[in-house]
Design an enzyme around this catalytic site. Structure first.
Site, short mmCIF file in Angstrom:
data_model
loop_
_atom_site.label_atom_id
_atom_site.label_comp_id
_atom_site.label_asym_id
_atom_site.label_seq_id
_atom_site.Cartn_x
_atom_site.Cartn_y
_atom_site.Cartn_z
N CYS A 1 24.15 0.60 -41.68
CA CYS A 1 23.76 0.75 -43.08
C CYS A 1 23.54 -0.57 -43.78
O CYS A 1 23.26 -0.61 -44.98
CB CYS A 1 24.80 1.58 -43.85
SG CYS A 1 26.41 0.80 -43.98
N GLU B 1 32.55 -3.71 -40.27
CA GLU B 1 31.95 -4.88 -40.91
C GLU B 1 32.79 -6.14 -40.72
O GLU B 1 32.47 -7.19 -41.27
CB GLU B 1 31.74 -4.60 -42.41
CG GLU B 1 32.98 -4.11 -43.12
CD GLU B 1 32.67 -3.59 -44.52
OE1 GLU B 1 31.67 -4.01 -45.10
OE2 GLU B 1 33.46 -2.76 -45.02
N ASP C 1 28.23 -8.04 -44.10
CA ASP C 1 29.53 -8.70 -43.96
C ASP C 1 29.81 -9.07 -42.51
O ASP C 1 30.40 -10.12 -42.23
CB ASP C 1 30.65 -7.80 -44.50
CG ASP C 1 30.87 -8.00 -46.00
OD1 ASP C 1 30.53 -9.08 -46.50
OD2 ASP C 1 31.37 -7.08 -46.65
#
Length: 537
Positions: free
Chosen positions: A499, A428, A452
């Site tokens: 995800c 991320e 992020d």
């Protein structure tokens, strides 16, 4: 015709008349009390009354929506027993002020704590704090509970709705919900999904008396609310509503089907969850596993660290419910933006890039070891994987693996059974994506957190509404980093999933398959939608 835009939390189309839901809010005044003990006792009686009311609402929700969704009100009851919340109220009363004002102070403090968190799921708990606080204030002020009075099904329009207000409404009398405030992760939104009613939150409009009773359309597919639409638009929306209903029936028929394209490309489709209560929704949606279990919910809304035993019981419960399907637990992702008093974190200028997640865990190994012990003990009851957030270097992974090794040795020596546990990382940060060729040599899988990754790559605060147009999740730079991560992972023989929110973006499903992504993890409500997109390719 007046047209407004909002955030769709439940897709679908509704056509009907507007019912403006105005609340009987008690105006909270700050007054001094002479008998502090009597006022404290009055507050404590209000708490007990609130619990009795919640028990009635729980039973109503259980009968009409099922045990899973009724659990929201068990959570509210637990919040009413939270020592931090109760002590905050009682401290204000002890200063000589009335109970209504004391509750409003506690509500403000806890609302600020949750609203400042970077995690959308946790931010959505603001509505729950507001719900229990409003209930207490109304009880103290002697105000009865609200409701809607209507003979025909209506579109309920409100400033905001609490979970208890939502569940009390007769589903047969509600066509859709439209609120000026609200969050897609709130329990109200969750209840709207369970009722399968179109819903918009954060709708950019001003509520006026004149709109009450007017014909309107809620377009949950495009996030639009139209008041007094022209005849041709009304006819078009009715036609689209009929088609949507037919498409929805088709999605239900996809349960039990494989996530495979016409030419045989397969991909795993998992669900994201915030706590144990979300598991049933994931199973109902026919998710292949849990791709992201946010473990930080165990640490919030309390006044001390959760014990190893508490964590073990929660992880075990999820694994047993999933009955062998993989559950990927993200280790504690908390930081200075998530204000948990007992962590004693100092304020930071830029908390999104500060002391958080794996940085705290490696700096406070006793905290990390407790969580790892609980997860490894639970691994004997199902298929579990662990992923570590905010990784930026190989050194971090080496240190993590050393601690994991120590934990496993301790548990073996103590006679605990353990299953095989995959170890992976969240990709991320741009740093992790760029050195993913090195990181892939150290782990079993990557899970790309696109939320992020997008904000760090574009240097855009994703919470800043002024920069919404700049936060382009389809930006070539973001997609290139994803592609690079997938290629580097596969080169080392590990699987790569996504995800973040982009996993549910069906406009990118084909792109992700072309990249070779192995797994997509989305909210339960999006599982069948993404499955259809996969099977249509």
């Amino acid at each position: 015709m007046k047209r407004y835009t909002g955030k769709s939390v439940v897709e679908g189309i509704a056509v009907g008349r507007i019912y403006w839901y105005k609340k009987q809010n008690s105006k909270v005044e700050k007054t001094e009390v002479l008998d502090v003990n009597a006022e404290t006792e009055r507050f404590e009686r209000a708490v007990e009354t609130a619990k009795e009311q919640l028990a009635v609402i729980y039973e109503h929700a259980r009968r009409n929506l099922g045990e899973d969704h009724a659990m929201i009100f068990e959570i509210h009851k637990t919040m009413l027993e939270d020592k931090n919340y109760l002590d905050t109220v009682k401290n204000v009363i002890e200063e000589g002020f009335n109970g209504e004002y004391a509750v409003s102070v506690a509500e403000e403090q806890f609302t600020e704590m949750f609203a400042s968190m970077d995690d959308e799921y946790m931010k959505a708990r603001v509505a729950d704090i507001g719900d229990i606080s409003k209930r207490l204030i109304n009880i103290l002020a002697g105000i009865g509970e609200d409701g809607i009075q209507t003979e025909e099904p209506v579109i309920v329009v409100a400033e905001d709705l609490t979970p208890s207000e939502t569940v009390k409404m007769d589903k047969d009398k509600v066509l859709a919900f439209v609120t000026v405030k609200g969050s897609s992760n709130s329990h109200t939104a969750i209840l709207a999904r369970s009722m399968n009613l179109p819903a918009l939150v954060n709708t950019q409009m001003e509520l006026t008396e004149e709109m009450n009773g007017k014909m309107a359309v809620v377009d949950g597919l495009n996030g639009e609310f139209m008041i007094e639409p022209e005849e041709d638009i009304l006819e078009e929306m009715i036609t689209r509503k009929t088609q949507w209903t037919a498409d929805l029936t088709g999605l239900e028929q996809l349960k039990g089907k494989e996530n495979v394209t016409h030419d045989g490309r397969r991909i795993n489709l998992y669900a994201n969850i915030g706590d144990v209560n979300d598991v049933d929704a994931a199973l109902e949606a026919d998710a292949g596993g849990i791709g992201l279990f946010r473990s930080e919910f165990l640490y919030l809304g309390r006044n001390d660290y959760p014990s190893e035993e508490e964590q073990f019981e929660s992880y075990k419960a999820v694994l047993e419910k999933m009955n062998g399907k993989k559950v990927i637990i993200r280790t504690l992702d908390i930081g200075a933006d998530k204000k948990v008093d007992y962590f004693k974190l100092e304020p930071e200028e830029n908390p999104a890039m500060g002391y958080r997640a794996i940085r705290i865990c490696l700096d406070r190994p006793e905290l990390f070891i407790t969580q790892l012990r609980a997860i490894y003990r639970a691994s004997a009851y199902g298929t579990v994987a662990i992923m570590f957030p905010m990784i930026v270097s190989v050194d971090e992974i080496i240190r993590i693996k050393e601690i994991v090794g120590q934990v496993k040795e301790q548990l073996l020596a103590e006679g605990f059974r353990m299953g095989e546990v995959e170890l992976g990382i969240m990709v991320e940060t741009p740093a992790a994506a760029v050195i993913s060729d090195q990181l892939a040599k150290e782990v079993d899988f990557f899970s790309i957190g696109t939320n992020d990754l997008t904000q760090y790559t574009l240097a855009v605060d994703r919470q800043n509404q002024k920069l919404e147009g700049t936060c382009d999740t389809h930006h070539p730079a973001v997609l290139r980093l994803i592609q690079m991560t997938v290629e580097n992972g596969h080169r080392e023989g590990i699987w790569v999933g996504i995800c973040g929110e982009l996993a549910a973006d069906t406009g990118l499903t084909h792109t992700f398959l072309d990249m070779g992504v192995d797994e997509l993890s989305v909210s339960a409500v999006n599982v069948l939608k993404v499955r259809k997109a996969i099977r249509d390719i």
